[in-house]
Motif scaffolding. Structure first.
Motif, PDB file in Angstrom:
ATOM      1  N   SER A 165      -0.912  -0.705  -6.893  1.00  9.43           N
ATOM      2  CA  SER A 165      -0.784   0.502  -7.710  1.00  9.43           C
ATOM      3  C   SER A 165      -0.660   1.748  -6.836  1.00  9.43           C
ATOM      4  O   SER A 165      -1.030   1.738  -5.648  1.00  9.43           O
ATOM      5  CB  SER A 165      -1.995   0.642  -8.631  1.00  9.43           C
TER       6      SER A 165
ATOM      7  N   ALA B 228      11.119  -1.520 -11.407  1.00  8.37           N
ATOM      8  CA  ALA B 228       9.982  -1.195 -12.272  1.00  8.37           C
ATOM      9  C   ALA B 228      10.115  -1.909 -13.605  1.00  8.37           C
ATOM     10  O   ALA B 228      11.213  -2.019 -14.163  1.00  8.37           O
ATOM     11  CB  ALA B 228       9.911   0.319 -12.481  1.00  8.37           C
TER      12      ALA B 228
ATOM     13  N   LYS C 194       4.150  -2.784 -16.888  1.00 10.34           N
ATOM     14  CA  LYS C 194       3.694  -3.915 -16.079  1.00 10.34           C
ATOM     15  C   LYS C 194       3.587  -3.592 -14.592  1.00 10.34           C
ATOM     16  O   LYS C 194       2.891  -4.283 -13.853  1.00 10.34           O
ATOM     17  CB  LYS C 194       4.628  -5.105 -16.284  1.00 10.34           C
ATOM     18  N   GLY C 195       4.296  -2.569 -14.146  1.00 12.54           N
ATOM     19  CA  GLY C 195       4.183  -2.193 -12.750  1.00 12.54           C
ATOM     20  C   GLY C 195       5.512  -2.210 -12.015  1.00 12.54           C
ATOM     21  O   GLY C 195       6.582  -2.295 -12.616  1.00 12.54           O
ATOM     22  N   THR C 196       5.425  -2.121 -10.697  1.00 16.97           N
ATOM     23  CA  THR C 196       6.596  -2.121  -9.822  1.00 16.97           C
ATOM     24  C   THR C 196       6.573  -3.395  -8.990  1.00 16.97           C
ATOM     25  O   THR C 196       5.524  -3.802  -8.483  1.00 16.97           O
ATOM     26  CB  THR C 196       6.574  -0.885  -8.899  1.00 16.97           C
TER      27      THR C 196
ATOM     28  N   ARG D  11       4.153  -8.162  -7.329  1.00 15.40           N
ATOM     29  CA  ARG D  11       3.804  -6.842  -7.856  1.00 15.40           C
ATOM     30  C   ARG D  11       3.289  -5.956  -6.731  1.00 15.40           C
ATOM     31  O   ARG D  11       2.452  -6.371  -5.921  1.00 15.40           O
ATOM     32  CB  ARG D  11       2.744  -6.970  -8.945  1.00 15.40           C
TER      33      ARG D  11
END
Length: 246
Positions: free
Chosen positions: A38, A68, A72-74, A35
């Motif tokens: 952020s 992505a 949950k995010g990138t 991940r």
């Protein structure tokens, strides 16, 4: 550790961030499926606003280095496979050379009269019986390509009796029909995957792909195969060696 940006240099900040993230990915400092920090954390590290970071991240997503997952995010995408273009090899042989296990999901197979466009590529008369074989090609169970092959039925009678969910087409042609493939002519075109095609690969709608069309010849220059292969653009890049003229 990511290098800080150069605020006095001529390169825009978002491009510098993109290059620093890409360098970390390619050096395996950020492994596949890790991940990404952020936007807020990256913005604080680089000393820029979140919009600048987002611009860099979105560019890496478009290029297939990141992906992505909503909510949950990138994440870091798996590394792309380099596919050299100078050798006439099968998908099975290509994957074996990378230490990966090739397999296929048979989508359809039939014998049909050759439509005019297929007949032209196979150098046969329209209406001539041809074998059509459509497969989803996988490497270590991951979908890699959608492949549709056409062959003159007269040169390989009984071809559909073989289990092409497990076997290599080129190996069957060589071993069971004594056909020696000599050369091929191939074109590559960048495309956008249709919603149905994207679903086969488990990719978002509008994802990029590569469309390959190959005409394969025997030793006597007879055409033995025409194949359309649709490769996912996030896992492949094609490599060709160029030599300067003398």
């Amino acid at each position: 550790m990511l290098e800080p940006v150069d605020r006095e240099g001529p390169i825009p900040l978002h491009m510098q961030i993109r290059e620093r993230l890409l360098k970390a990915i390619q050096a395996s400092h950020m492994p596949s499926h890790r991940r990404l920090p952020s936007e807020r954390l990256l913005a604080e590290w680089f000393g820029v606003n979140r919009l600048t970071v987002r611009q860099a991240v979105q560019e890496l997503i478009r290029q297939g280095y990141l992906y992505a997952r909503p909510g949950k995010g990138t994440f870091v995408a798996r590394a792309r496979m380099h596919q050299p273009l100078q050798w006439l090899t099968s998908f099975t042989e290509d994957m074996a050379a990378r230490g990966m296990k090739a397999s296929s999901r048979l989508l359809s197979q039939e014998i049909l009269p050759a439509p005019p466009d297929i007949a032209q590529r196979l150098n046969v008369a329209p209406g001539t019986e041809v074998v059509r074989l459509e497969r989803l090609r996988l490497a270590d169970e991951e979908p890699m390509a959608l492949e549709t092959a056409y062959l003159p039925h007269s040169r390989c009678p009984g071809l559909l009796s073989f289990d092409f969910s497990q076997l290599s087409l080129y190996e069957v042609l060589r071993k069971h029909y004594g056909l020696r493939l000599q050369r091929a002519e191939q074109t590559i075109q960048a495309v956008v995957l249709s919603p149905k095609e994207a679903r086969w690969f488990g990719l978002p709608r509008g994802s990029p792909g590569f469309l390959l069309e190959r005409i394969t010849f025997l030793e006597n220059d007879e055409v033995i195969e025409f194949v359309r292969s649709l490769y996912r653009g996030d896992r492949y890049q094609f490599q060709v060696q160029l030599i300067a003229p003398k």
